[in-house]
Motif scaffolding. Sequence first.
Motif, PDB file in Angstrom:
ATOM      1  N   ALA A 194       0.839  -1.197   0.000  1.00 43.28           N
ATOM      2  CA  ALA A 194       0.000   0.000   0.000  1.00 43.28           C
ATOM      3  C   ALA A 194       0.877   1.251   0.000  1.00 43.28           C
ATOM      4  N   GLU A 195       0.374   2.310  -0.602  1.00 40.29           N
ATOM      5  CA  GLU A 195       1.116   3.574  -0.595  1.00 40.29           C
ATOM      6  C   GLU A 195       1.346   4.009   0.853  1.00 40.29           C
ATOM      7  N   GLY A 196       2.586   4.313   1.186  1.00 39.22           N
ATOM      8  CA  GLY A 196       2.913   4.742   2.534  1.00 39.22           C
ATOM      9  C   GLY A 196       3.170   3.617   3.517  1.00 39.22           C
ATOM     10  N   VAL A 244      18.231   7.245  -7.320  1.00 45.58           N
ATOM     11  CA  VAL A 244      17.357   6.614  -6.335  1.00 45.58           C
ATOM     12  C   VAL A 244      15.930   7.099  -6.581  1.00 45.58           C
ATOM     13  N   PHE A 245      14.979   6.166  -6.547  1.00 41.79           N
ATOM     14  CA  PHE A 245      13.566   6.483  -6.735  1.00 41.79           C
ATOM     15  C   PHE A 245      12.862   6.410  -5.382  1.00 41.79           C
ATOM     16  N   SER A 246      12.149   7.465  -5.023  1.00 35.71           N
ATOM     17  CA  SER A 246      11.450   7.510  -3.742  1.00 35.71           C
ATOM     18  C   SER A 246      10.103   8.190  -3.919  1.00 35.71           C
ATOM     19  N   GLY A 247       9.309   8.170  -2.839  1.00 35.55           N
ATOM     20  CA  GLY A 247       8.053   8.908  -2.849  1.00 35.55           C
ATOM     21  C   GLY A 247       6.827   8.123  -3.219  1.00 35.55           C
ATOM     22  N   SER A 248       7.002   6.891  -3.714  1.00 36.53           N
ATOM     23  CA  SER A 248       5.857   6.068  -4.086  1.00 36.53           C
ATOM     24  C   SER A 248       6.292   4.621  -4.209  1.00 36.53           C
ATOM     25  N   VAL A 249       5.351   3.693  -3.945  1.00 42.17           N
ATOM     26  CA  VAL A 249       5.620   2.279  -4.201  1.00 42.17           C
ATOM     27  C   VAL A 249       5.383   1.934  -5.662  1.00 42.17           C
ATOM     28  N   ASP A 250       4.886   2.900  -6.435  1.00 44.36           N
ATOM     29  CA  ASP A 250       4.544   2.705  -7.844  1.00 44.36           C
ATOM     30  C   ASP A 250       5.590   3.404  -8.712  1.00 44.36           C
TER      31      ASP A 250
END
Length: 279
Positions: free
Chosen positions: A53-55, A105-111
């Motif tokens: 889930a997001e977050g 690096v990718f951050s801020g979302s699980v998508d």
Amino acid sequence: MDRKRKHLLRLGAGVAAGLGAVALTWTGLAANAEEPAAGGDFETKIVGGEPAAEGQYPWLVGLGYAGDGTPFERQRCGGSVLTETVILTAAHCLEIFDSPDEMVVFSGSVDLESDDLVETAVADFHIAHDYNEPVDLANDWGLILLDEPIDAEPIDVGTEPEEFDVLETAGWGNLGDDTYPAVAQRVEVPFVSDDDCEAAYGDAFDAQTMLCAGDLENGGIDACDGDSGGPIMAEEDGELILVGIVSWGDGCGVAGSPGVYAEVADFNSAIDDVLDDWS
């Protein structure tokens, strides 16, 4: 081979020397690039888990190549936020890069396809000085220094080796059918004792620097290629803490072959030394 994926970057360090019949098939790095570059009550899709889930894991980030292509195409490994500028990942995820400017690096979302995803450049990285000692993929940890802070919640790190009942891991790795998800998957896996892991892997397993998790009897739940570098977590006082880093295994979700993780408690002080140098 390590938990390398077909795609090099969710792969890993390559076939580890001297491991005999043990094929470390998922230390892999990348999930989506071309090379080179359940049993019981446990929830099952990662292999055998479900979408995060997001977050749910605000410290979970992706590691990939800088340059052209979508984040989904460039993502290779996972990582965990230690501070607003420092990411913990696997050493074998970092050794494919020649310089910091090759990675992001990718951050801020699980998508990985979300408009909320943030891409951050890397200023420096550190591979454990004793990586691959005393056995291949021992001390499989490394740190990434970001070029600028990110808005992400750090995860607390376990400081003492312990035995657990259930652990939890998440990432963008192979689902077990050679497909990779845009949305990170998560799964709960039973803790496997050092004795049982050594029985499975023999001298390839180093109890000092590694821990294991998986459904020994049935298989079907596991981290896999492309999850490398991401967190394996335990619940402590109602909160998740980081106890390990996705490292390697013989296949993905194979009965009798649990996932192997770098045990963070063993190198906590070494991490602190690097953080002090970067501060």
